[in-house]
Design a protein around this motif. Sequence first.
Motif, short mmCIF file in Angstrom:
data_model
loop_
_atom_site.label_atom_id
_atom_site.label_comp_id
_atom_site.label_asym_id
_atom_site.label_seq_id
_atom_site.Cartn_x
_atom_site.Cartn_y
_atom_site.Cartn_z
N THR A 29 -3.46 6.04 6.52
CA THR A 29 -4.28 5.81 5.33
C THR A 29 -5.04 4.50 5.45
O THR A 29 -6.23 4.41 5.11
CB THR A 29 -3.39 5.78 4.07
OG1 THR A 29 -2.72 7.03 3.93
CG2 THR A 29 -4.23 5.51 2.82
N LEU A 30 -4.37 3.46 5.94
CA LEU A 30 -5.02 2.16 6.07
C LEU A 30 -6.14 2.20 7.12
O LEU A 30 -7.19 1.57 6.94
CB LEU A 30 -3.98 1.10 6.45
CG LEU A 30 -2.95 0.78 5.37
CD1 LEU A 30 -1.91 -0.20 5.91
CD2 LEU A 30 -3.62 0.21 4.13
N GLY A 33 0.79 -1.23 0.00
CA GLY A 33 0.00 0.00 0.00
C GLY A 33 0.82 1.27 0.00
O GLY A 33 0.26 2.36 0.17
N GLN A 41 -19.08 1.09 4.40
CA GLN A 41 -19.66 0.49 3.20
C GLN A 41 -20.39 -0.81 3.52
O GLN A 41 -21.48 -1.06 3.00
CB GLN A 41 -18.55 0.25 2.17
CG GLN A 41 -17.99 1.53 1.58
CD GLN A 41 -16.69 1.32 0.84
OE1 GLN A 41 -16.16 0.21 0.79
NE2 GLN A 41 -16.16 2.38 0.24
N ASP A 49 -13.69 3.29 6.09
CA ASP A 49 -14.53 3.38 4.91
C ASP A 49 -15.17 2.03 4.60
O ASP A 49 -16.36 1.95 4.26
CB ASP A 49 -13.72 3.85 3.70
CG ASP A 49 -13.34 5.32 3.79
OD1 ASP A 49 -14.02 6.05 4.54
OD2 ASP A 49 -12.38 5.72 3.12
N ILE A 50 -14.39 0.98 4.72
CA ILE A 50 -14.92 -0.36 4.44
C ILE A 50 -16.01 -0.73 5.43
O ILE A 50 -17.04 -1.31 5.06
CB ILE A 50 -13.78 -1.41 4.47
CG1 ILE A 50 -12.83 -1.18 3.28
CG2 ILE A 50 -14.34 -2.83 4.44
CD1 ILE A 50 -11.61 -2.06 3.30
N ARG A 104 -9.00 3.78 5.50
CA ARG A 104 -9.59 2.86 4.53
C ARG A 104 -10.43 1.80 5.23
O ARG A 104 -11.50 1.41 4.76
CB ARG A 104 -8.48 2.21 3.71
CG ARG A 104 -8.98 1.47 2.46
CD ARG A 104 -7.81 0.88 1.69
NE ARG A 104 -6.85 1.90 1.31
CZ ARG A 104 -5.64 1.63 0.84
NH1 ARG A 104 -5.23 0.37 0.74
NH2 ARG A 104 -4.83 2.61 0.49
N GLU A 105 -9.95 1.32 6.37
CA GLU A 105 -10.72 0.34 7.14
C GLU A 105 -12.05 0.93 7.60
O GLU A 105 -13.09 0.26 7.58
CB GLU A 105 -9.91 -0.14 8.34
CG GLU A 105 -8.74 -1.04 7.99
CD GLU A 105 -7.89 -1.38 9.20
OE1 GLU A 105 -8.13 -0.77 10.27
OE2 GLU A 105 -7.00 -2.23 9.09
#
Length: 279
Positions: free
Chosen positions: A93-94, A67, A104, A100-101, A97-98
């Motif tokens: 960033t990760l 990444g 979602q 965001d997941i 992103r987690e």
Amino acid sequence: MYPSATPPREVKIGDAAAFAGTTPRAIRHYHQIGLLPEPARGGDGRRRYGYDDMVRLLWIRKMSDAGISLDDMRAAFDEARDIGDVLGRLEETLVAREADIRRQRAAVQRLRSVGSPLGLLSPMVTDRLSHLPPGALRPADLDALLITERIFGPLGAAVQADVFIILATHPDLRAEADRLDAADAALDDTVHPHDPRVGELAAQHCAHHKALIGAIEAAGLDLAEEQLFEIDDTEASGDEDARMSAFEAVTKMPHDFSPARTRCMELTAQLMAVAAQGE
């Protein structure tokens, strides 16, 4: 006895890409941004990649899988930045992103549970309308909630949801709302903004709004609204990456209202403000 395979001293870009698990297009991009030095070309004008080139390509692939951004790769190769700084920003960033997941996945679960686009709105709005029977909300109602949530956030949309609850459960108020919508649509560009009909319709809108408020209070939904505003701001903040002020959002939202209809909305708001002051 089997013949021994002798590795080539240099390979073409297609073979280099295949070995590194990438594509020739990606390798060309690495050359353009200075991540991979461009090798010399052979007599046929094509690039030839040697051992050191292949090693760097493999490291690029490994960092990409982890990444790490291309800019950070370049800094790492140039030793221009502490790798700890690179990894720290990567971890941030990760984490984002987690998050965001998770959001979602929650949205997909709401969609499965609700079975309609209503599940795409905030949980605050979805939960508020969850007890209504299927089909009770019209597509236009969902559109209005979507716009309201974008401008005023989940709290504003949750409060507006109470209006749609009343309209879905009070046929007389729904019929009056439909009549007023039709009258609004009749205020086209041929009607002057100061036509007496505009003021009359504004007064009717104000009366209908009072009736809606009365029905909301009678149903006890106004008490639930008070609880909404006690919710922590972080729960009701909505889409933080796309937040803007209500004023800014309104100025960016196009509409097809005629001047007469816009004037009717302004008069309605003034009448409602006066009525609120008198209570």
